[in-house]
Design a protein around this motif. Structure first.
Motif, PDB file in Angstrom:
ATOM      1  N   VAL A 195       0.822  -1.135  -0.030  1.00 55.82           N
ATOM      2  CA  VAL A 195       0.010   0.119   0.022  1.00 55.82           C
ATOM      3  C   VAL A 195       1.061   1.475  -0.080  1.00 55.82           C
ATOM      4  CG1 VAL A 195      -1.651   1.346   1.303  1.00 55.82           C
ATOM      5  CG2 VAL A 195      -1.871  -1.164   1.177  1.00 55.82           C
ATOM      6  N   ARG A 196       1.791   1.392   0.791  1.00 53.16           N
ATOM      7  CA  ARG A 196       2.789   2.474   0.839  1.00 53.16           C
ATOM      8  C   ARG A 196       3.495   2.566  -0.545  1.00 53.16           C
ATOM      9  NH1 ARG A 196       4.384  -0.072   5.800  1.00 53.16           N
ATOM     10  NH2 ARG A 196       6.303  -0.722   4.859  1.00 53.16           N
ATOM     11  N   GLY A 197       3.839   1.661  -1.136  1.00 51.79           N
ATOM     12  CA  GLY A 197       4.464   1.696  -2.465  1.00 51.79           C
ATOM     13  C   GLY A 197       3.444   2.255  -3.540  1.00 51.79           C
ATOM     14  N   TRP A 198       2.333   1.740  -3.504  1.00 55.21           N
ATOM     15  CA  TRP A 198       1.185   2.312  -4.338  1.00 55.21           C
ATOM     16  C   TRP A 198       0.805   3.686  -4.201  1.00 55.21           C
ATOM     17  CZ3 TRP A 198      -3.551   4.620  -4.064  1.00 55.21           C
ATOM     18  CH2 TRP A 198      -4.425   4.485  -5.455  1.00 55.21           C
ATOM     19  N   ILE A 199       0.937   4.072  -2.984  1.00 53.46           N
ATOM     20  CA  ILE A 199       0.656   5.386  -2.582  1.00 53.46           C
ATOM     21  C   ILE A 199       1.959   6.447  -3.067  1.00 53.46           C
ATOM     22  CG2 ILE A 199       0.476   7.359  -0.516  1.00 53.46           C
ATOM     23  CD1 ILE A 199      -1.025   5.155   0.898  1.00 53.46           C
ATOM     24  N   ALA A 200       3.104   5.853  -2.778  1.00 53.22           N
ATOM     25  CA  ALA A 200       4.295   6.539  -3.290  1.00 53.22           C
ATOM     26  C   ALA A 200       4.395   6.724  -4.798  1.00 53.22           C
ATOM     27  CB  ALA A 200       5.760   5.934  -2.573  1.00 53.22           C
ATOM     28  N   LYS A 201       3.825   6.165  -5.415  1.00 55.50           N
ATOM     29  CA  LYS A 201       3.803   5.745  -6.974  1.00 55.50           C
ATOM     30  C   LYS A 201       2.883   6.952  -7.403  1.00 55.50           C
ATOM     31  CE  LYS A 201       5.228   1.184  -7.950  1.00 55.50           C
ATOM     32  NZ  LYS A 201       4.759  -0.175  -8.667  1.00 55.50           N
ATOM     33  N   ARG A 202       2.221   7.379  -6.683  1.00 56.30           N
ATOM     34  CA  ARG A 202       1.039   8.550  -6.828  1.00 56.30           C
ATOM     35  C   ARG A 202       1.550   9.654  -6.498  1.00 56.30           C
ATOM     36  NH1 ARG A 202       0.104   3.826  -7.895  1.00 56.30           N
ATOM     37  NH2 ARG A 202      -1.413   2.906  -9.544  1.00 56.30           N
ATOM     38  N   GLY A 203       2.605   9.864  -5.836  1.00 60.57           N
ATOM     39  CA  GLY A 203       3.306  11.265  -5.250  1.00 60.57           C
ATOM     40  C   GLY A 203       2.937  11.366  -3.890  1.00 60.57           C
ATOM     41  N   GLY A 204       2.517  10.229  -3.137  1.00 63.34           N
ATOM     42  CA  GLY A 204       2.143  10.398  -1.881  1.00 63.34           C
ATOM     43  C   GLY A 204       0.503  10.722  -1.493  1.00 63.34           C
ATOM     44  N   LEU A 205       0.470  10.878  -0.210  1.00 64.31           N
ATOM     45  CA  LEU A 205      -0.966  11.263   0.145  1.00 64.31           C
ATOM     46  C   LEU A 205      -1.092  12.751  -0.298  1.00 64.31           C
ATOM     47  CD1 LEU A 205      -1.482   9.320   3.933  1.00 64.31           C
ATOM     48  CD2 LEU A 205      -2.312   8.903   1.490  1.00 64.31           C
ATOM     49  N   LYS A 206      -2.143  13.031  -0.543  1.00 64.64           N
ATOM     50  CA  LYS A 206      -2.497  14.512  -1.098  1.00 64.64           C
ATOM     51  C   LYS A 206      -3.943  14.828  -0.444  1.00 64.64           C
ATOM     52  CE  LYS A 206       0.092  13.969  -5.137  1.00 64.64           C
ATOM     53  NZ  LYS A 206      -0.007  13.792  -6.576  1.00 64.64           N
ATOM     54  N   SER A 207      -4.520  16.019  -0.745  1.00 65.03           N
ATOM     55  CA  SER A 207      -5.759  16.350  -0.300  1.00 65.03           C
ATOM     56  C   SER A 207      -6.933  15.735  -1.173  1.00 65.03           C
ATOM     57  CB  SER A 207      -5.972  17.961   0.087  1.00 65.03           C
ATOM     58  OG  SER A 207      -5.392  18.377  -1.473  1.00 65.03           O
ATOM     59  N   SER A 208      -6.528  15.522  -2.269  1.00 59.68           N
ATOM     60  CA  SER A 208      -7.554  14.764  -3.141  1.00 59.68           C
ATOM     61  C   SER A 208      -7.526  13.145  -3.011  1.00 59.68           C
ATOM     62  CB  SER A 208      -7.417  15.085  -4.625  1.00 59.68           C
ATOM     63  OG  SER A 208      -5.846  14.908  -4.839  1.00 59.68           O
ATOM     64  N   ILE A 209      -8.400  12.474  -3.266  1.00 64.24           N
ATOM     65  CA  ILE A 209      -8.584  11.054  -3.109  1.00 64.24           C
ATOM     66  C   ILE A 209      -7.757  10.367  -4.358  1.00 64.24           C
ATOM     67  CG2 ILE A 209      -9.974   9.190  -3.048  1.00 64.24           C
ATOM     68  CD1 ILE A 209     -11.904  10.629  -0.958  1.00 64.24           C
ATOM     69  N   ALA A 210      -6.935   9.365  -3.797  1.00 70.97           N
ATOM     70  CA  ALA A 210      -6.531   8.581  -4.935  1.00 70.97           C
ATOM     71  C   ALA A 210      -7.157   7.013  -4.856  1.00 70.97           C
ATOM     72  CB  ALA A 210      -4.745   8.296  -4.949  1.00 70.97           C
ATOM     73  N   LYS A 211      -7.785   6.665  -5.946  1.00 67.21           N
ATOM     74  CA  LYS A 211      -8.708   5.355  -5.753  1.00 67.21           C
ATOM     75  C   LYS A 211      -7.749   4.434  -6.365  1.00 67.21           C
ATOM     76  CE  LYS A 211     -12.947   5.270  -4.790  1.00 67.21           C
ATOM     77  NZ  LYS A 211     -13.551   5.273  -3.453  1.00 67.21           N
ATOM     78  N   MET A 212      -7.604   3.434  -5.387  1.00 60.03           N
ATOM     79  CA  MET A 212      -7.304   2.180  -5.791  1.00 60.03           C
ATOM     80  C   MET A 212      -8.521   1.073  -6.031  1.00 60.03           C
ATOM     81  SD  MET A 212      -5.107  -0.733  -3.338  1.00 60.03           S
ATOM     82  CE  MET A 212      -3.551   0.016  -3.229  1.00 60.03           C
ATOM     83  N   THR A 213      -8.365   0.478  -7.176  1.00 58.31           N
ATOM     84  CA  THR A 213      -9.289  -0.289  -7.634  1.00 58.31           C
ATOM     85  C   THR A 213      -9.133  -1.862  -7.362  1.00 58.31           C
ATOM     86  OG1 THR A 213      -8.341  -0.765  -9.763  1.00 58.31           O
ATOM     87  CG2 THR A 213      -9.668   1.146  -9.648  1.00 58.31           C
ATOM     88  N   TYR A 214     -10.188  -2.863  -7.686  1.00 57.00           N
ATOM     89  CA  TYR A 214      -9.904  -4.078  -7.526  1.00 57.00           C
ATOM     90  C   TYR A 214      -8.661  -4.641  -8.363  1.00 57.00           C
ATOM     91  CZ  TYR A 214     -10.642  -9.343  -8.095  1.00 57.00           C
ATOM     92  OH  TYR A 214     -10.382 -10.470  -8.281  1.00 57.00           O
ATOM     93  N   ALA A 215      -8.475  -4.139  -9.475  1.00 57.04           N
ATOM     94  CA  ALA A 215      -7.346  -4.657 -10.429  1.00 57.04           C
ATOM     95  C   ALA A 215      -6.259  -4.417  -9.694  1.00 57.04           C
ATOM     96  CB  ALA A 215      -7.567  -3.750 -11.660  1.00 57.04           C
ATOM     97  N   ASP A 216      -5.921  -3.268  -9.029  1.00 55.70           N
ATOM     98  CA  ASP A 216      -4.564  -3.116  -8.133  1.00 55.70           C
ATOM     99  C   ASP A 216      -4.537  -3.914  -7.179  1.00 55.70           C
ATOM    100  OD1 ASP A 216      -3.332  -1.095  -9.983  1.00 55.70           O
ATOM    101  OD2 ASP A 216      -4.736   0.407  -9.147  1.00 55.70           O
ATOM    102  N   ALA A 217      -5.814  -3.891  -5.974  1.00 54.77           N
ATOM    103  CA  ALA A 217      -5.513  -4.507  -4.634  1.00 54.77           C
ATOM    104  C   ALA A 217      -5.537  -6.156  -4.949  1.00 54.77           C
ATOM    105  CB  ALA A 217      -6.808  -4.350  -4.106  1.00 54.77           C
ATOM    106  N   SER A 218      -6.072  -6.710  -6.014  1.00 54.91           N
ATOM    107  CA  SER A 218      -5.848  -8.172  -6.256  1.00 54.91           C
ATOM    108  C   SER A 218      -4.593  -8.675  -6.674  1.00 54.91           C
ATOM    109  CB  SER A 218      -6.940  -8.438  -7.454  1.00 54.91           C
ATOM    110  OG  SER A 218      -6.600  -8.088  -8.845  1.00 54.91           O
TER     111      SER A 218
END
Length: 172
Positions: A123-146
């Motif tokens: 999860v930390r890696g997925w967030i980091a690839k999107r530039g970290g936590l931001k004020s806008s929501i980054a949505k992880m879908t089933y395709a990524d989580a699975s």
């Protein structure tokens, strides 16, 4: 040589167990929920980080199994800190990540640090690839989580299971 034989034997066993499955399903780990204490998460918009941290801790201690069957946003994503052996996802699952907000800038930073520390590495890696936590929501879908979490058994979809969705909606 012994290791190679064990690996080939395991592959053969896996092939026999899933021979009727589609190619896409072969790549996703499967689990059996059995008669475990199962909580379904669906449509959970989050709330206070501390509330979700306590819930996740209680669920971990009680051996509760978490089934993600819809959106899990904000502080709800702390349920991803549960052991992989205690969670599964359906094709409806999605996760929304953002910077916590609430009482103060310092409090928000403490909450963000806590969440990042408790998320599993994937999860930390997925967030980091999107530039970290931001004020806008980054949505992880089933395709990524699975790619990281097991898919829930299809026979569990029809079960009536208590939901953990909070009754109140709070920022954070």
């Amino acid at each position: 040589m012994k290791t190679i034989m064990k690996f080939l034997g395991a592959l053969g066993l896996m092939g026999a167990l899933v021979s009727a499955s589609s190619a896409g399903e072969l790549l996703r780990p499967r689990i059996s929920l059995g008669t475990a204490n199962v909580k379904t998460i669906s449509g959970d918009r989050g709330g206070y980080v501390i509330d979700y941290a306590i819930r996740a801790l209680k669920m971990r201690r009680s051996g509760t199994f978490v089934r993600f069957n819809g959106s899990c946003d904000s502080a709800c994503t702390l349920y991803l800190s549960m052991p992989k052996s205690k969670v599964c996802i359906t094709q409806n699952a999605s996760f929304g990540f953002h910077l916590p907000y609430g009482v103060s800038a310092r409090g928000n930073q403490v909450a963000a640090n806590f969440m990042m520390k408790n998320y599993p590495g994937w999860v930390r890696g997925w967030i980091a690839k999107r530039g970290g936590l931001k004020s806008s929501i980054a949505k992880m879908t089933y395709a990524d989580a699975s790619r990281f979490l097991p898919t829930c058994p299809s026979q569990q979809r029809g079960m009536t299971i208590a939901s953990l969705s909070p009754t109140r909606l709070r920022g954070g």
